[in-house]
Scaffold this motif. Structure first.
Motif, short mmCIF file in Angstrom:
data_model
loop_
_atom_site.label_atom_id
_atom_site.label_comp_id
_atom_site.label_asym_id
_atom_site.label_seq_id
_atom_site.Cartn_x
_atom_site.Cartn_y
_atom_site.Cartn_z
N GLY A 119 0.77 -1.23 0.00
CA GLY A 119 0.00 0.00 0.00
C GLY A 119 0.80 1.28 0.00
N SER A 131 -4.02 10.99 0.69
CA SER A 131 -4.23 9.85 1.57
C SER A 131 -3.61 8.59 1.00
CB SER A 131 -5.73 9.61 1.77
OG SER A 131 -6.36 10.72 2.38
N ARG A 189 -3.41 4.15 2.20
CA ARG A 189 -3.81 3.11 3.14
C ARG A 189 -2.81 1.98 3.06
NH1 ARG A 189 -8.99 -0.98 3.15
NH2 ARG A 189 -9.41 -0.97 5.40
N SER A 245 -1.48 -1.79 4.30
CA SER A 245 -2.01 -3.06 4.79
C SER A 245 -0.86 -3.96 5.23
CB SER A 245 -2.80 -3.77 3.68
OG SER A 245 -3.88 -3.00 3.24
N PHE A 262 -4.19 9.86 11.19
CA PHE A 262 -4.02 8.44 10.90
C PHE A 262 -4.98 7.61 11.74
CE2 PHE A 262 0.78 8.47 9.56
CZ PHE A 262 0.51 9.50 8.66
N THR A 263 -5.40 6.50 11.18
CA THR A 263 -6.25 5.55 11.89
C THR A 263 -5.66 4.16 11.74
OG1 THR A 263 -8.21 6.89 11.44
CG2 THR A 263 -8.57 4.62 12.13
N SER A 277 -6.41 0.04 12.29
CA SER A 277 -7.51 -0.90 12.47
C SER A 277 -7.04 -2.30 12.12
CB SER A 277 -8.72 -0.50 11.62
OG SER A 277 -8.37 -0.47 10.24
N TRP A 322 -4.38 -2.50 9.16
CA TRP A 322 -4.36 -1.37 8.24
C TRP A 322 -3.90 -0.10 8.94
CZ3 TRP A 322 -8.77 -4.57 8.46
CH2 TRP A 322 -8.99 -5.37 7.34
N LEU A 323 -3.38 0.80 8.14
CA LEU A 323 -3.08 2.15 8.61
C LEU A 323 -3.62 3.11 7.55
CD1 LEU A 323 -1.66 3.86 10.82
CD2 LEU A 323 0.31 3.98 9.26
N GLN A 324 -4.69 3.79 7.89
CA GLN A 324 -5.27 4.80 7.00
C GLN A 324 -4.60 6.13 7.32
OE1 GLN A 324 -7.63 4.55 4.46
NE2 GLN A 324 -7.10 6.69 4.08
N MET A 325 -3.96 6.69 6.32
CA MET A 325 -3.22 7.93 6.51
C MET A 325 -3.86 9.04 5.68
SD MET A 325 0.67 6.42 6.41
CE MET A 325 0.58 5.95 4.69
N ASN A 326 -4.39 10.03 6.35
CA ASN A 326 -5.02 11.17 5.69
C ASN A 326 -4.24 12.44 5.97
OD1 ASN A 326 -7.16 9.47 4.87
ND2 ASN A 326 -8.27 9.84 6.78
#
Length: 125
Positions: free
Chosen positions: A8, A17, A19, A21, A64-65, A67, A76-80
């Motif tokens: 990712g 953004s 994401r 994985s 960042f989130t 989950s 996962w790491l969601q990076m905004n």
């Protein structure tokens, strides 16, 4: 023995953004994302315990989130709102023991027995 495979990463402009994985080959007690920029020490980004308790570095809070899906052994790491200073190689790490579960912090990097190969994130201004 646990194997971690990240994906990712990529290049994005500031404000964009991405994401990340990470798929684990086995169950874990705590997982985390760490990053290392050229010439700098590796630092923690976020952690998540198997029961969902999370921690974040101050530099990424609100952007960042982290989950996970325990059934699929996926993290996962969601990076905004990415910034140029987020540019680094990002590593997924995992602990599988009770100590890792009890602490599950970014500070105790030694608790993480397993590390992925890293994925590059580049943010341009």
């Amino acid at each position: 023995q646990v194997q971690l495979v990240e994906s990712g990463g990529g290049s994005v402009q500031a404000g964009g953004s991405l994401r990340l994985s990470c798929v684990s080959s086995g169950a874990t007690s705590c997982m985390g994302w760490f990053r290392q920029a050229p010439g700098k020490e590796r630092e923690g980004v976020a952690t998540i315990r198997s029961d969902g308790i999370t921690t974040f570095a101050d530099s990424v809070k609100g952007r960042f989130t982290i989950s996970q899906d325990n059934a699929k052994n996926t993290l996962w790491l969601q990076m905004n709102s990415l910034k140029p200073e987020d540019t680094a190689t990002y590593y997924c790490a995992a602990a599988t023991d009770l100590r890792g579960w009890l602490r599950c912090t970014m500070v105790a990097q030694g608790d993480y027995a397993y590390w992925g190969q890293g994925t590059q994130v580049t943010v341009s201004s």
